[in-house]
Every structure is written in structure tokens, then in C-alpha cells.
Design a protein around this motif. Structure first.
Motif, PDB file in Angstrom:
ATOM      1  N   VAL A 147       0.841  -1.205   0.000  1.00 47.66           N
ATOM      2  CA  VAL A 147       0.000   0.000   0.000  1.00 47.66           C
ATOM      3  C   VAL A 147       0.872   1.250   0.000  1.00 47.66           C
ATOM      4  CG1 VAL A 147      -1.614   1.350   1.417  1.00 47.66           C
ATOM      5  CG2 VAL A 147      -2.036  -1.071   1.019  1.00 47.66           C
ATOM      6  N   PHE A 148       1.920   1.258   0.819  1.00 49.99           N
ATOM      7  CA  PHE A 148       2.801   2.430   0.877  1.00 49.99           C
ATOM      8  C   PHE A 148       3.577   2.617  -0.426  1.00 49.99           C
ATOM      9  CE2 PHE A 148       2.398   1.897   5.573  1.00 49.99           C
ATOM     10  CZ  PHE A 148       1.737   3.092   5.782  1.00 49.99           C
ATOM     11  N   ALA A 149       3.981   1.529  -1.068  1.00 46.21           N
ATOM     12  CA  ALA A 149       4.683   1.644  -2.347  1.00 46.21           C
ATOM     13  C   ALA A 149       3.763   2.253  -3.400  1.00 46.21           C
ATOM     14  CB  ALA A 149       5.184   0.273  -2.802  1.00 46.21           C
ATOM     15  N   GLU A 150       2.500   1.807  -3.423  1.00 47.55           N
ATOM     16  CA  GLU A 150       1.534   2.356  -4.376  1.00 47.55           C
ATOM     17  C   GLU A 150       1.241   3.819  -4.062  1.00 47.55           C
ATOM     18  OE1 GLU A 150      -2.960   1.427  -6.050  1.00 47.55           O
ATOM     19  OE2 GLU A 150      -1.843  -0.158  -5.033  1.00 47.55           O
ATOM     20  N   PHE A 151       1.110   4.153  -2.778  1.00 45.45           N
ATOM     21  CA  PHE A 151       0.870   5.524  -2.352  1.00 45.45           C
ATOM     22  C   PHE A 151       2.014   6.430  -2.792  1.00 45.45           C
ATOM     23  CE2 PHE A 151       1.237   8.721   1.174  1.00 45.45           C
ATOM     24  CZ  PHE A 151       0.122   9.466   0.840  1.00 45.45           C
ATOM     25  N   GLU A 152       3.243   5.970  -2.606  1.00 42.92           N
ATOM     26  CA  GLU A 152       4.420   6.740  -3.011  1.00 42.92           C
ATOM     27  C   GLU A 152       4.413   6.998  -4.523  1.00 42.92           C
ATOM     28  OE1 GLU A 152       9.298   6.352  -2.980  1.00 42.92           O
ATOM     29  OE2 GLU A 152       8.073   4.693  -2.250  1.00 42.92           O
ATOM     30  N   THR A 153       4.052   5.978  -5.295  1.00 43.11           N
ATOM     31  CA  THR A 153       3.975   6.125  -6.755  1.00 43.11           C
ATOM     32  C   THR A 153       2.932   7.166  -7.130  1.00 43.11           C
ATOM     33  OG1 THR A 153       4.697   3.864  -7.117  1.00 43.11           O
ATOM     34  CG2 THR A 153       3.484   4.903  -8.917  1.00 43.11           C
ATOM     35  N   ASN A 154       1.760   7.103  -6.485  1.00 41.77           N
ATOM     36  CA  ASN A 154       0.699   8.061  -6.785  1.00 41.77           C
ATOM     37  C   ASN A 154       1.097   9.486  -6.403  1.00 41.77           C
ATOM     38  OD1 ASN A 154      -0.928   6.043  -7.815  1.00 41.77           O
ATOM     39  ND2 ASN A 154      -1.967   5.685  -5.872  1.00 41.77           N
ATOM     40  N   LEU A 155       1.776   9.653  -5.270  1.00 42.52           N
ATOM     41  CA  LEU A 155       2.246  10.985  -4.876  1.00 42.52           C
ATOM     42  C   LEU A 155       3.253  11.530  -5.886  1.00 42.52           C
ATOM     43  CD1 LEU A 155       2.789  10.727  -1.011  1.00 42.52           C
ATOM     44  CD2 LEU A 155       1.044  12.038  -2.232  1.00 42.52           C
ATOM     45  N   ARG A 156       4.174  10.684  -6.317  1.00 40.53           N
ATOM     46  CA  ARG A 156       5.176  11.107  -7.298  1.00 40.53           C
ATOM     47  C   ARG A 156       4.492  11.549  -8.593  1.00 40.53           C
ATOM     48  NH1 ARG A 156       8.402   7.249  -6.602  1.00 40.53           N
ATOM     49  NH2 ARG A 156       7.486   5.807  -8.065  1.00 40.53           N
ATOM     50  N   ARG A 157       3.491  10.795  -9.033  1.00 40.90           N
ATOM     51  CA  ARG A 157       2.759  11.134 -10.260  1.00 40.90           C
ATOM     52  C   ARG A 157       2.042  12.470 -10.102  1.00 40.90           C
ATOM     53  NH1 ARG A 157      -0.139   6.562 -10.955  1.00 40.90           N
ATOM     54  NH2 ARG A 157       1.603   5.621 -12.040  1.00 40.90           N
ATOM     55  N   GLU A 158       1.414  12.694  -8.926  1.00 39.76           N
ATOM     56  CA  GLU A 158       0.731  13.974  -8.673  1.00 39.76           C
ATOM     57  C   GLU A 158       1.716  15.135  -8.701  1.00 39.76           C
ATOM     58  OE1 GLU A 158      -1.496  13.825  -5.037  1.00 39.76           O
ATOM     59  OE2 GLU A 158      -2.876  12.308  -5.810  1.00 39.76           O
ATOM     60  N   ARG A 159       2.872  14.963  -8.054  1.00 45.42           N
ATOM     61  CA  ARG A 159       3.883  16.034  -8.056  1.00 45.42           C
ATOM     62  C   ARG A 159       4.369  16.318  -9.471  1.00 45.42           C
ATOM     63  NH1 ARG A 159       5.808  13.167  -3.458  1.00 45.42           N
ATOM     64  NH2 ARG A 159       7.426  12.241  -4.751  1.00 45.42           N
ATOM     65  N   GLN A 160       4.543  15.268 -10.249  1.00 46.16           N
ATOM     66  CA  GLN A 160       4.993  15.448 -11.626  1.00 46.16           C
ATOM     67  C   GLN A 160       3.962  16.239 -12.426  1.00 46.16           C
ATOM     68  OE1 GLN A 160       5.341  11.818 -13.878  1.00 46.16           O
ATOM     69  NE2 GLN A 160       6.600  12.771 -15.444  1.00 46.16           N
ATOM     70  N   MET A 161       2.690  15.895 -12.285  1.00 39.62           N
ATOM     71  CA  MET A 161       1.641  16.605 -13.026  1.00 39.62           C
ATOM     72  C   MET A 161       1.535  18.064 -12.567  1.00 39.62           C
ATOM     73  SD  MET A 161       0.885  14.389 -15.171  1.00 39.62           S
ATOM     74  CE  MET A 161      -0.250  15.411 -16.038  1.00 39.62           C
ATOM     75  N   GLU A 162       1.683  18.306 -11.269  1.00 41.65           N
ATOM     76  CA  GLU A 162       1.672  19.682 -10.767  1.00 41.65           C
ATOM     77  C   GLU A 162       2.825  20.472 -11.367  1.00 41.65           C
ATOM     78  OE1 GLU A 162       1.861  19.345  -6.524  1.00 41.65           O
ATOM     79  OE2 GLU A 162      -0.208  18.630  -6.358  1.00 41.65           O
ATOM     80  N   GLY A 163       3.992  19.876 -11.429  1.00 35.14           N
ATOM     81  CA  GLY A 163       5.160  20.534 -12.018  1.00 35.14           C
ATOM     82  C   GLY A 163       4.949  20.856 -13.484  1.00 35.14           C
ATOM     83  N   ILE A 164       4.359  19.931 -14.208  1.00 37.15           N
ATOM     84  CA  ILE A 164       4.088  20.154 -15.639  1.00 37.15           C
ATOM     85  C   ILE A 164       3.092  21.295 -15.809  1.00 37.15           C
ATOM     86  CG2 ILE A 164       2.971  19.135 -17.676  1.00 37.15           C
ATOM     87  CD1 ILE A 164       4.317  16.456 -16.873  1.00 37.15           C
ATOM     88  N   GLU A 165       2.036  21.311 -14.990  1.00 37.46           N
ATOM     89  CA  GLU A 165       1.036  22.384 -15.084  1.00 37.46           C
ATOM     90  C   GLU A 165       1.656  23.745 -14.791  1.00 37.46           C
ATOM     91  OE1 GLU A 165      -2.050  22.234 -16.325  1.00 37.46           O
ATOM     92  OE2 GLU A 165      -1.507  20.153 -16.759  1.00 37.46           O
ATOM     93  N   LYS A 166       2.515  23.813 -13.784  1.00 40.53           N
ATOM     94  CA  LYS A 166       3.184  25.080 -13.468  1.00 40.53           C
ATOM     95  C   LYS A 166       4.097  25.515 -14.610  1.00 40.53           C
ATOM     96  CE  LYS A 166       3.147  24.626  -8.452  1.00 40.53           C
ATOM     97  NZ  LYS A 166       3.969  24.368  -7.259  1.00 40.53           N
ATOM     98  N   ALA A 167       4.816  24.569 -15.179  1.00 40.26           N
ATOM     99  CA  ALA A 167       5.709  24.886 -16.299  1.00 40.26           C
ATOM    100  C   ALA A 167       4.915  25.356 -17.507  1.00 40.26           C
ATOM    101  CB  ALA A 167       6.565  23.671 -16.648  1.00 40.26           C
ATOM    102  N   LYS A 168       3.783  24.741 -17.758  1.00 39.85           N
ATOM    103  CA  LYS A 168       2.927  25.164 -18.874  1.00 39.85           C
ATOM    104  C   LYS A 168       2.413  26.581 -18.650  1.00 39.85           C
ATOM    105  CE  LYS A 168       1.181  20.727 -20.567  1.00 39.85           C
ATOM    106  NZ  LYS A 168      -0.013  19.867 -20.682  1.00 39.85           N
ATOM    107  N   ALA A 169       2.012  26.877 -17.415  1.00 44.68           N
ATOM    108  CA  ALA A 169       1.499  28.212 -17.089  1.00 44.68           C
ATOM    109  C   ALA A 169       2.574  29.274 -17.297  1.00 44.68           C
ATOM    110  CB  ALA A 169       0.988  28.241 -15.645  1.00 44.68           C
TER     111      ALA A 169
END
Length: 182
Positions: free
Chosen positions: A113-135
Motif C-alpha cells: 500500500v505504501f509503495a503504491e501511495f508513493e507512486t501516486n504521490l510522485r505522479r501527482e507532483r509530476q503533473m503539478e510541475g508540468i502544469e506550473k511549467a505550462k502556465a
């Protein structure tokens, strides 16, 4: 006699499995399989598939940590079920995992569960970074790998999409997108 089969995995080509391989050797693994592939899915991991296909009753699959084996609780449960059905065990060198006890199974599930949670957090951070870069106008996506003008020229000359794709070494779908103006 139990055969210990080691499995080491890293996610990217610029990483190496040396530390994991040494830990698996130290744990007594006679055979060690390695691969460079994402742990978010079991697809595209032929070494793991091979181990799960050929592991025998009494054998042990040895990994350094659960996240080297799977980063989703679903995949982890399928792997453990396959091992259990074959009469094999799962051993981790850095985590107290014993799939033969209720406490060990619960601990294994928590790690998954923690490994999956870590993966999901990393994906969210990546998408947030992409959105900020696009802006900021910094992120433009991947550079185009197809010469659009060349595709259009060849198409005007009567060449079909399949032939264009073969000649240019690109996917046919990419050629169709250029022809349709996408």
C-alpha cells in the motif's frame, strides 16, 4: 533444499542494480535475474515473468525490498498468490516479510500500500510541475519527431500513409495525424 532466486529491478537505464545484486548474493541466491523497467506494472518485465513461471515448490523469491517487486498492491497480491500456489516463498533482505504468517502477510500488504501511495504521490507532483511549467510557458511537451512538411510532400506526390511511415521510420498513426492536419 530451498533454491533462492534473486530478483533486482531499477526503473531507468541510467540506474544500476549492483547494490541489489550484491545484497542478493549475500543472502545466498544462486540465481539472480535483473531488469530495468518500471515497477508500476508487471507488464514488460520478462525476467519476473520467467521467475514466476519456473519457480518450484520449496523455492524462495528473494528481493531487497518490496518496491523492487511491485509498486501496486494489486500486482503484489497477484505475485504473492502465484508464489503461494506454487508452494514458493517470498523473502525480503531489508524488510521482515514472511508470507507464511498472518502478521507477515499483513506487513507485506502494508508495504505494498505504501509503495503504491508513493507512486501516486510522485505522479501527482509530476503533473503539478508540468502544469506550473505550462502556465509559465516553459513546458512545451516532447519535441516533434516527424518532419511534417516531408510527410505532406510525399502524400501530395501520391505516396500512401503506410509507405510514408516505412520510408521515414515513423508510426503510421503519426502520418495519418499530419495528413488530417492534427
Amino acid at each position: 533444499m530451498t533454491t533462492k532466486i534473486g530478483y533486482a529491478r531499477v526503473s531507468t537505464m541510467d540506474q544500476d542494480t549492483d547494490v541489489q545484486v550484491q545484497a542478493l548474493r549475500d543472502a545466498g541466491c544462486e540465481t539472480i535475474r535483473t531488469e530495468k523497467a518500471s515497477g508500476t506494472t508487471t507488464n514488460g518485465r520478462p525476467e519476473l515473468a520467467s521467475i514466476l513461471e519456473f519457480i518450484r515448490e520449496g523455492d524462495a523469491l528473494v528481493v531487497t525490498r518490496i518496491d523492487r517487486l511491485a509498486r501496486s498492491i494489486g500486482d503484489l497480491q497477484v505475485i504473492v498468490k502465484t508464489l503461494r500456489e506454487k508452494g514458493a516463498a517470498l523473502v525480503c533482505t531489508e524488510q521482515p516479510v514472511d508470507t507464511g504468517t498472518a502478521a507477515g502477510k499483513a506487513f507485506l500488504d502494508m508495504l505494498g500500500v505504501f509503495a503504491e501511495f508513493e507512486t501516486n504521490l510522485r505522479r501527482e507532483r509530476q503533473m503539478e510541475g508540468i502544469e506550473k511549467a505550462k502556465a509559465r510557458g516553459v513546458y512545451k511537451g516532447r519535441k516533434r519527431s516527424i518532419d511534417r512538411e516531408e510527410v505532406r510532400r510525399l502524400h501530395r506526390e501520391g505516396m500512401g500513409p503506410t509507405e510514408i511511415a516505412q520510408r521515414m521510420g515513423v508510426g503510421r498513426a503519426s502520418v495519418y495525424r499530419v495528413i488530417r492536419g492534427e
